[in-house]
Design an enzyme around this catalytic site. Structure first.
Site, PDB file in Angstrom:
ATOM      1  N   GLY A  37       0.889  -1.208  -0.010  1.00  0.00           N
ATOM      2  CA  GLY A  37       0.100  -0.118   0.132  1.00  0.00           C
ATOM      3  C   GLY A  37       0.679   1.239   0.051  1.00  0.00           C
ATOM      4  O   GLY A  37       0.666   2.376   0.734  1.00  0.00           O
ATOM      5  N   ALA A  38       2.046   1.275  -0.731  1.00  0.00           N
ATOM      6  CA  ALA A  38       2.814   2.355  -0.594  1.00  0.00           C
ATOM      7  C   ALA A  38       2.791   3.376  -1.755  1.00  0.00           C
ATOM      8  O   ALA A  38       3.529   4.474  -1.814  1.00  0.00           O
ATOM      9  CB  ALA A  38       4.413   1.700  -0.870  1.00  0.00           C
ATOM     10  N   SER A  40       0.297   5.752  -1.666  1.00  0.00           N
ATOM     11  CA  SER A  40      -0.206   7.116  -1.088  1.00  0.00           C
ATOM     12  C   SER A  40      -0.330   6.934   0.344  1.00  0.00           C
ATOM     13  O   SER A  40       0.022   6.123   0.991  1.00  0.00           O
ATOM     14  CB  SER A  40      -1.647   7.119  -1.568  1.00  0.00           C
ATOM     15  N   GLY A  41      -0.570   8.250   0.910  1.00  0.00           N
ATOM     16  CA  GLY A  41      -0.816   8.153   2.401  1.00  0.00           C
ATOM     17  C   GLY A  41       0.367   7.791   3.087  1.00  0.00           C
ATOM     18  O   GLY A  41       1.556   8.226   2.645  1.00  0.00           O
ATOM     19  N   GLY A  43       1.687   5.059   3.443  1.00  0.00           N
ATOM     20  CA  GLY A  43       2.527   4.171   2.922  1.00  0.00           C
ATOM     21  C   GLY A  43       3.500   4.904   2.096  1.00  0.00           C
ATOM     22  O   GLY A  43       4.718   4.464   2.044  1.00  0.00           O
ATOM     23  N   LEU A  90      -3.478  -7.775  -2.855  1.00  0.00           N
ATOM     24  CA  LEU A  90      -3.693  -8.328  -1.858  1.00  0.00           C
ATOM     25  C   LEU A  90      -5.023  -9.230  -1.815  1.00  0.00           C
ATOM     26  O   LEU A  90      -5.353  -9.836  -0.686  1.00  0.00           O
ATOM     27  CB  LEU A  90      -3.426  -7.621  -0.402  1.00  0.00           C
ATOM     28  N   ASN A 116       0.939  -2.662   5.322  1.00  0.00           N
ATOM     29  CA  ASN A 116       0.318  -1.322   5.508  1.00  0.00           C
ATOM     30  C   ASN A 116      -1.066  -1.238   4.650  1.00  0.00           C
ATOM     31  O   ASN A 116      -1.905  -0.259   5.100  1.00  0.00           O
ATOM     32  CB  ASN A 116       1.267  -0.194   4.724  1.00  0.00           C
ATOM     33  N   SER A 161      -5.666  -0.482  13.837  1.00  0.00           N
ATOM     34  CA  SER A 161      -6.222   0.763  13.820  1.00  0.00           C
ATOM     35  C   SER A 161      -6.955   0.857  15.420  1.00  0.00           C
ATOM     36  O   SER A 161      -7.205  -0.177  15.953  1.00  0.00           O
ATOM     37  CB  SER A 161      -7.520   0.928  12.876  1.00  0.00           C
ATOM     38  N   TYR A 183     -23.032  -8.844   7.001  1.00  0.00           N
ATOM     39  CA  TYR A 183     -21.844  -7.730   6.755  1.00  0.00           C
ATOM     40  C   TYR A 183     -22.531  -6.358   7.239  1.00  0.00           C
ATOM     41  O   TYR A 183     -23.367  -5.869   6.938  1.00  0.00           O
ATOM     42  CB  TYR A 183     -21.560  -7.777   5.477  1.00  0.00           C
TER      43      TYR A 183
END
Length: 304
Positions: A37-38, A40-41, A43, A90, A116, A161, A183
């Site tokens: 997850g690198a 954006s944000g 990551g 993933l 991440n 989190s 769900y």
């Protein structure tokens, strides 16, 4: 940016600390890290800061074009940075296995694994949690080999989190994990974040049992304005409006990840949960050894 909880803990860092600050003076030269997850944000910021400290970072990403942009921005700031990207989805076990195979074929060592990737409030899909949890196990042999040959400690970091507290009754309803009728996107997110904690705990237990110098920890990065909220349009609007006043910025949001991944203070710590660069409590289910073992076995069976 106003952040109301600046109190420093035992590490001497706080919620206002940035990733640059918590890694100041640390030399990561010779280390190799995978960061999922690198693009954006936190990551992307984690990738930048690790690279700045000399770590060779492999970005595990779905969007290779976005990864190219991130790499370009980092190299513009840090010309000597070692940053590469490999495709990784993933939600697909085939992609996870392909990534692991290609990484092994590269002959690179692996010292740090940062899990991440994550999305808040996704619409219902068949659970990908088990695949995400098993991503780390696909790299255990490489990490163990690296640790033994380099005599350098390996570290696994699971991004969780504080919302792990908001989960289903009993923690994880294994018999209904893929049932669309039961769900709820908020509870499903909380469940996945609880799973991140339990998985790190079980990994830590197994690695200690094996006598391997690899730690596994989980963490809450803080409340941050990133595109993790993209599936909740109303919430995203509120967050984007108010976030600059009450949430961390990305530089602060990546601090705990970089701290747990690199800082010498964490060397003897494994199987713990961090927040604001300090060990923090979880709900009782986050410390449930039997639940962690059950999750481990369940995720293995689910992907077979």
């Amino acid at each position: 940016m106003w952040w109301p909880f600046w109190r420093k803990g035992g590490s001497a860092f706080s919620s206002s600390s940035t990733a640059d600050e918590v890694t100041e003076g640390i030399d990561g030269t010779g280390l190799t890290a995978i960061v999922t997850g690198a693009t954006s944000g936190i990551g992307a910021e984690t990738t930048r800061v690790l690279a700045m400290r000399g770590v060779h970072v492999i970005m595990g990403v779905r969007n290779m074009n976005a990864a190219k942009d991130v790499k370009g921005a980092i190299l513009k700031e840090i010309p000597a940075a070692k940053v590469d990207a490999m495709e990784l989805d993933l939600s697909s076990m085939a992609s996870v296995r392909k990534f692991a195979s290609e990484f092994i074929s590269s002959g690179l060592p692996l010292n740090i694994l940062i899990n991440n990737a994550g999305v808040f409030g996704t619409p219902f899909t068949l659970s990908t949690d088990a695949i995400e949890l098993q991503f780390a196990t696909n790299h255990m042999d490489t990490m163990k080999k690296t640790t033994q040959e380099s005599k350098k400690q390996g570290r696994i970091v699971n991004i969780s989190s504080i919302l792990h507290q908001l989960t289903f009754r009993g923690g994880i309803p294994f018999d209904k994990i893929n049932d669309p009728s039961s769900y709820h996107n908020w509870l499903a997110y909380g469940q996945s974040k609880l799973a991140n904690i339990l998985h790190a705990n079980e990994l830590a237990r197994r690695l200690k049992q094996d006598g391997v110098d690899i730690t596994a920890n989980s963490l809450h990065p803080g409340a941050i304005v990133t595109n993790i909220f993209r599936h909740t349009s109303v919430l995203a609007g509120i967050i984007n409006t108010l976030g600059r006043f009450v949430f961390k910025n990305v530089q602060q949001g990546a601090a705990t990840t970089c701290y747990v991944a690199l800082h010498p203070q964490v060397r003897e710590i494994s199987g713990k949960y961090f927040s604001d660069c300090n060990i923090a409590p979880t709900i009782s289910k986050g410390r449930d050894i039997d639940l962690a073992k059950k999750l481990w076995d369940f995720s293995l069976n689910l992907i077979e």
